[in-house]
Design a protein around this motif. Sequence first.
Motif, PDB file in Angstrom:
ATOM      1  N   ILE A  98       0.835  -1.202   0.000  1.00  0.00           N
ATOM      2  CA  ILE A  98       0.000   0.000   0.000  1.00  0.00           C
ATOM      3  C   ILE A  98       0.868   1.249   0.000  1.00  0.00           C
ATOM      4  O   ILE A  98       0.584   2.223  -0.709  1.00  0.00           O
ATOM      5  N   SER A 102       0.989   4.205  -2.716  1.00  0.00           N
ATOM      6  CA  SER A 102       0.734   5.573  -2.256  1.00  0.00           C
ATOM      7  C   SER A 102       1.855   6.505  -2.684  1.00  0.00           C
ATOM      8  O   SER A 102       1.609   7.652  -3.092  1.00  0.00           O
ATOM      9  N   HIS A 170      -8.727   6.523  -3.630  1.00  0.00           N
ATOM     10  CA  HIS A 170      -9.365   5.359  -3.017  1.00  0.00           C
ATOM     11  C   HIS A 170      -9.853   4.381  -4.084  1.00  0.00           C
ATOM     12  O   HIS A 170      -9.604   3.163  -4.000  1.00  0.00           O
ATOM     13  N   LYS A 174      -8.365   0.363  -4.762  1.00  0.00           N
ATOM     14  CA  LYS A 174      -9.252  -0.679  -4.230  1.00  0.00           C
ATOM     15  C   LYS A 174      -8.744  -2.110  -4.421  1.00  0.00           C
ATOM     16  O   LYS A 174      -8.949  -2.949  -3.538  1.00  0.00           O
ATOM     17  N   LEU A 177      -7.023  -3.339  -1.331  1.00  0.00           N
ATOM     18  CA  LEU A 177      -7.607  -2.998  -0.043  1.00  0.00           C
ATOM     19  C   LEU A 177      -8.587  -4.024   0.525  1.00  0.00           C
ATOM     20  O   LEU A 177      -9.361  -3.697   1.429  1.00  0.00           O
ATOM     21  N   ILE A 180      -8.137  -4.292   4.254  1.00  0.00           N
ATOM     22  CA  ILE A 180      -7.865  -2.966   4.819  1.00  0.00           C
ATOM     23  C   ILE A 180      -9.179  -2.242   5.114  1.00  0.00           C
ATOM     24  O   ILE A 180     -10.141  -2.339   4.349  1.00  0.00           O
ATOM     25  N   VAL A 182     -10.692   1.488   5.307  1.00  0.00           N
ATOM     26  CA  VAL A 182     -10.381   2.826   4.792  1.00  0.00           C
ATOM     27  C   VAL A 182     -11.294   3.840   5.457  1.00  0.00           C
ATOM     28  O   VAL A 182     -12.491   3.596   5.633  1.00  0.00           O
ATOM     29  N   PHE A 192      -5.559   4.270   6.023  1.00  0.00           N
ATOM     30  CA  PHE A 192      -5.590   2.831   5.793  1.00  0.00           C
ATOM     31  C   PHE A 192      -5.192   2.112   7.076  1.00  0.00           C
ATOM     32  O   PHE A 192      -4.096   2.324   7.601  1.00  0.00           O
ATOM     33  N   LYS A 195      -7.998  -4.551   8.316  1.00  0.00           N
ATOM     34  CA  LYS A 195      -9.423  -4.848   8.178  1.00  0.00           C
ATOM     35  C   LYS A 195     -10.057  -5.075   9.544  1.00  0.00           C
ATOM     36  O   LYS A 195      -9.525  -5.805  10.384  1.00  0.00           O
TER      37      LYS A 195
END
Length: 273
Positions: A98, A102, A170, A174, A177, A180, A182, A192, A195
């Motif tokens: 991630i 990013s 976002h 996806k 994620l 995760i 969000v 982030f 989960k």
Amino acid sequence: MLTYKIIACDMDETLLSSDASICRRNIEAIAQAKAQGVKFVPCTGRGFRSVEGVLKTLNLFDEAGQYVIGFNGASITENKGHRSLFWDPIPFDLADRIYRKSASYGLCMHIYTRDTVYISGVTPDEEDFLRGRMAYVPTAEKTLDFLRGKEEVCKLIIMHTDYSRLQEIHAEMKPLLDDITVSFSSNRYIEFMHKGVTKGVALLKLAAMLGVQPEETMAIGDNINDIEMLQAAGLSVGVHNLNPLIRQYCSVVTDATNNDGAVGEAIETFVLK
């Protein structure tokens, strides 16, 4: 009137004034609630170390039986001795994927470990926003390899003051994620976490630890990352300066903003006898 035993309270734009101070009305109301045995629990996106100044101002620092929910629910800490009761970091390889994605956007990013916040690409605007709120360590790293085997990562942030741009990011991210959670906060961050990590889950977890029923909890917030906390609490209070997107999740909204003691107003109205 129902007795509320836990007050879970967001910090930025809720407890804190715009200059990152805490107004006298809030301080006095929290002190009176504490004297009645109520737990006042900062429920924040920051970590425990970043809220120590707030705890000192509220006379909650190093107090047994008082708590902080940090990193949007990834940690629960008892104030006395910084005792960890719950900790749920992002699996490291997932956090690294991630973060690499990013970094490709070339924007300001935060990396949260248990005790340190690292920030890359800090802008003058972000520097101004963080002043008085949070200390950080600058970094130019484009991967998380510098932390591998040393520190666990519990939250990652991308900063942009255009909410529509954060929504675009976002959508683009996806596929990464599935494991995760969000959220969005302070009208400038996409966040982030692992989960299942939310402020609401952590509030209910803390309540269960303390033998408190969900209906005996009150939550006070202002923004999107407070939604689950507001939904979980027995009473959900939005401050007057709330993000309009969360109004539907608030049982009541204060007349006062974060600058004139919204938290104090909520405590005076619903807790103090």
